[in-house]
Scaffold this motif. Structure first.
Motif, PDB file in Angstrom:
ATOM      1  N   ASP A   1      -1.242   6.592  -3.180  1.00 40.76           N
ATOM      2  CA  ASP A   1      -2.596   6.158  -3.554  1.00 40.76           C
ATOM      3  C   ASP A   1      -2.607   5.044  -4.597  1.00 40.76           C
ATOM      4  N   PHE A   2      -1.773   4.051  -4.407  1.00 38.51           N
ATOM      5  CA  PHE A   2      -1.930   2.860  -5.233  1.00 38.51           C
ATOM      6  C   PHE A   2      -1.496   1.654  -4.399  1.00 38.51           C
ATOM      7  N   TRP A   3      -1.860   0.473  -4.898  1.00 40.24           N
ATOM      8  CA  TRP A   3      -1.429  -0.750  -4.208  1.00 40.24           C
ATOM      9  C   TRP A   3      -1.216  -1.873  -5.178  1.00 40.24           C
ATOM     10  N   ASN A   4      -0.503  -2.881  -4.671  1.00 43.16           N
ATOM     11  CA  ASN A   4      -0.196  -4.070  -5.451  1.00 43.16           C
ATOM     12  C   ASN A   4      -0.770  -5.258  -4.701  1.00 43.16           C
ATOM     13  N   LEU A   5      -1.634  -6.019  -5.326  1.00 44.38           N
ATOM     14  CA  LEU A   5      -2.329  -7.123  -4.662  1.00 44.38           C
ATOM     15  C   LEU A   5      -1.957  -8.451  -5.296  1.00 44.38           C
ATOM     16  N   THR A   6      -1.467  -9.382  -4.468  1.00 45.77           N
ATOM     17  CA  THR A   6      -1.126 -10.733  -4.922  1.00 45.77           C
ATOM     18  C   THR A   6      -1.900 -11.734  -4.063  1.00 45.77           C
ATOM     19  N   PRO A   7      -2.562 -12.726  -4.681  1.00 48.41           N
ATOM     20  CA  PRO A   7      -2.620 -12.972  -6.134  1.00 48.41           C
ATOM     21  C   PRO A   7      -3.514 -11.952  -6.837  1.00 48.41           C
ATOM     22  N   ARG A   8      -3.379 -11.904  -8.138  1.00 49.41           N
ATOM     23  CA  ARG A   8      -4.149 -10.952  -8.936  1.00 49.41           C
ATOM     24  C   ARG A   8      -5.635 -11.191  -8.726  1.00 49.41           C
TER      25      ARG A   8
ATOM     26  N   VAL B   1       0.866  -1.184   0.000  1.00 52.45           N
ATOM     27  CA  VAL B   1       0.000   0.000   0.000  1.00 52.45           C
ATOM     28  C   VAL B   1       0.900   1.229   0.000  1.00 52.45           C
ATOM     29  N   SER B   2       0.818   2.010  -1.066  1.00 56.76           N
ATOM     30  CA  SER B   2       1.678   3.165  -1.220  1.00 56.76           C
ATOM     31  C   SER B   2       0.994   4.421  -0.701  1.00 56.76           C
TER      32      SER B   2
ATOM     33  N   CYS C   1       2.240  -5.631   3.317  1.00 63.03           N
ATOM     34  CA  CYS C   1       1.351  -6.355   4.237  1.00 63.03           C
ATOM     35  C   CYS C   1       1.168  -7.810   3.801  1.00 63.03           C
ATOM     36  N   ILE C   2       0.953  -8.654   4.823  1.00 61.54           N
ATOM     37  CA  ILE C   2       0.596 -10.059   4.592  1.00 61.54           C
ATOM     38  C   ILE C   2      -0.642 -10.354   5.438  1.00 61.54           C
TER      39      ILE C   2
END
Length: 600
Positions: A160-167, A156-157, A231-232
């Motif tokens: 104002d963006f984030w990267n979510l895994t898995p897609r 979480v940046s 985060c996890i």
């Protein structure tokens, strides 16, 4: 017999009381020992749970530290051209932008990058962050594979963006500004996490329906500037399965956070499926503040025995409790074999004491029966011997009177009548003593002790025996003080004195003397009858008061005896709580002593 039984019973009671007390102390020791052992077992199990759950945290923390290091490396490694990033950014109407996957990337492990705002407004700095986040995708995917209980790994940046895994293709995967107010982001802010350490959020219900979840995070920095958090997400399923394993069978163990929420438990149902149960659901207590319990100490809370052990470096603790009744049941079940063994020992002890008492009772009964038979035989021999002799004596003189009544003169007849009188008197004395002794054996003689002037009783006794003493010209002296008083039964005391004084007369030769005296001591009086008679052989002294060995002895003038007088004296004196004894020297005389209670 009764006194013997009473004595034995007291011994039995004393022995049983001592052993019951010892058994009670032993059982209390065993109960306390069992409680300590039970608590020790609980501490061992709880410690094991703490280690297992702490290891889960450690694994997540290690992965977060690895991801943080890699992210900060990528932030320092700036790209020279971000056009390849811009080409893949597409605007999503009303939502922001999304980074499409690279052709070389696999959609199965590449995370979804999305943000808010217009794609054309993205600055080089933000593009650098997007570049870094995409480079983390493969590492996020590896982390996800290594942590199967973690449904999502993400970044979480602050931009104002984030990267979510898995897609994830659902709409909630797009960044919304509210994420920046969540614990998973704010716990990593410099003002909240100056140490830049791993943190854990408050547990919450997963919106995807996976159950209770918690998020672990760590802040990411670039040149000491906070950039966002990695985060996890972690589900409690594995912990729940562990707590419900055979390790904790029939145990009430739960994982609780500092807010009093029960995030995992051995209980199957605590609250509604869509809500996290609380400590109050668990122990049904009005107060459910976890902080009021002492760590690593067993305490009673209402009807529950509670033990709490914190998990290091976390907001969680292991909570173990037993309801009061269940806890006591555990202790009773464990102590029961010892209790049964102690009870069995006490029963055996009582049986041995009871058997020994029966043996003693039977032995005493046998001895008493033998003594009774001996007494009866002696009694019959006395009647046969001592009663027969006087009658023979009477019949002889009566026959002489009958044959020579006319020829005898007055003096001869007077002499014969004197012999007949003496014989009748002896028979009367014998019958009287026999009756008294028989009544004493049956305990049918009344006993009424009163205050008596001892001098008066002795004087009356001497007066009643004047004819006997005059025949031998004996001097009888009463030296007892006039104010001497004793507590005695008047009839029994008269019998005692009559037998002892007449006995002294019987064995004292003519012109002898008899002295009756008394010494008043503390709470009793000692009376003595001293004569100048023929004395008693030493070997006869021990059998004077034993009917089984008694034989009548003739006096100095041939006086007959019954052998019961001294026996009566002994029994009547002991009835008063006194004792009788005798001192004698052959040829010089005898002294009989006996004691009676005196006026207090």
């Amino acid at each position: 017999m009764k006194s013997g039984l009473k004595r034995i019973t007291k011994i039995e009671i004393l022995i049983l009381t001592v052993f019951v007390l010892l058994a009670g102390v032993f059982l209390l020791y065993e109960v306390n020992k069992t409680i300590v052992e039970t608590d020790k077992e609980t501490k061992i199990l709880v410690s094991e749970a703490v280690r297992n759950i702490s290891s889960v945290q450690t694994i997540h923390s290690d992965h977060l530290q690895l991801l943080k290091c890699r992210a900060e490396e990528l932030l320092r490694d700036k790209a020279s051209d971000y056009n390849f990033i811009k080409k893949r950014i597409v605007s999503v109407k009303g939502k922001g932008w999304e980074l499409t996957p690279d052709e070389k990337d696999s959609i199965t492990y590449i995370g979804r990058l999305s943000g808010s705002g217009k794609s054309e407004d993205l600055s080089p700095k933000v593009l650098q962050e997007i570049y870094t986040a995409e480079k983390l995708n493969q590492l996020f995917a590896e982390t996800k594979r290594n942590l199967p209980n973690a449904p999502f790994v993400y970044y979480v940046s602050k931009s104002d963006f984030w990267n979510l895994t898995p897609r994830h293709t659902q709409e909630f995967a797009f960044f919304i500004h509210e994420y920046l107010t969540y614990d998973l982001y704010t716990f990593g802010l410099p003002e909240n996490n100056a140490a830049r350490a791993v943190f854990w959020t408050k547990p919450y219900m997963d919106a995807g329906g996976n159950g209770i979840m918690v998020t672990a995070g760590i802040p990411v920095y670039s040149n000491d500037e906070f950039m966002g958090t990695i985060c996890i997400d972690m589900l409690f399923n594995d912990i729940a399965n562990y707590l419900k394993s055979t390790t904790f069978t029939n145990r009430y163990v739960s994982l609780i956070d500092n807010y009093g929420q029960v995030v995992s438990s051995t209980f199957q149902h605590l609250a509604a499926p869509d809500k996290i149960p609380t400590l109050q659901n668990l122990i049904n207590a009005q107060r459910s503040d976890i902080k009021r319990f002492k760590n690593n100490t067993f305490v009673w809370d209402n009807n529950n025995r509670v033990y709490i052990s914190p998990i290091p470096n976390s907001q969680w603790c292991i909570f173990h409790f037993n309801a009061r009744g269940e806890f006591y049941t555990i202790i009773i079940v464990r102590v029961m074999p010892v209790f049964v063994a102690v009870l069995f020992f006490l029963i055996i002890l009582y049986y041995l004491l009871y058997s020994n008492r029966l043996r003693i009772e039977n032995e005493e009964a046998r001895i008493l029966a033998e003594k009774s038979n001996e007494t009866k035989d002696k009694f019959l021999s006395i009647i046969a011997h001592d009663l027969r002799s006087p009658f023979t004596y009477l019949l002889g003189f009566s026959d002489m009177m009958k044959e020579n009544f006319i020829t005898n003169n007055i003096e001869e007849q007077k002499e014969l009548f004197g012999h007949i009188y003496t014989g009748i008197r002896n028979v009367y004395k014998l019958v009287d003593n026999l009756l008294l002794w028989a009544r004493s054996q049956k305990e049918s003689i009344s006993f009424n002790p009163v205050e008596i002037e001892l001098n008066t009783v002795v004087s009356d006794t001497i007066e009643s025996l004047v004819p006997l003493s005059n025949n031998k010209a004996l001097r009888i002296s009463n030296t007892i003080p006039a104010d001497s008083k004793v507590i005695a039964d008047k009839s029994m005391l008269a019998t005692i004195m009559r037998n002892l004084v007449s006995n002294a007369i019987k064995f004292t030769p003519k012109n002898g003397s008899i002295v009756i005296s008394a010494i008043m001591k503390d709470k009793f009086a000692e009376v003595s009858i001293q004569d100048t008679g023929i004395g008693i052989e030493a070997e006869q002294l021990h059998s004077l008061f034993d009917i089984s060995e008694k034989t009548s002895t003739s006096g100095t003038e041939g006086e007959s005896g019954t052998g019961l007088g001294l026996l009566l004296c002994k029994e009547f004196i002991e009835k008063h709580g006194g004792v009788i004894k005798v001192e004698s020297v052959v040829g010089k005389g005898s002294t009989f002593y006996f004691t009676l209670p005196s006026k207090i």
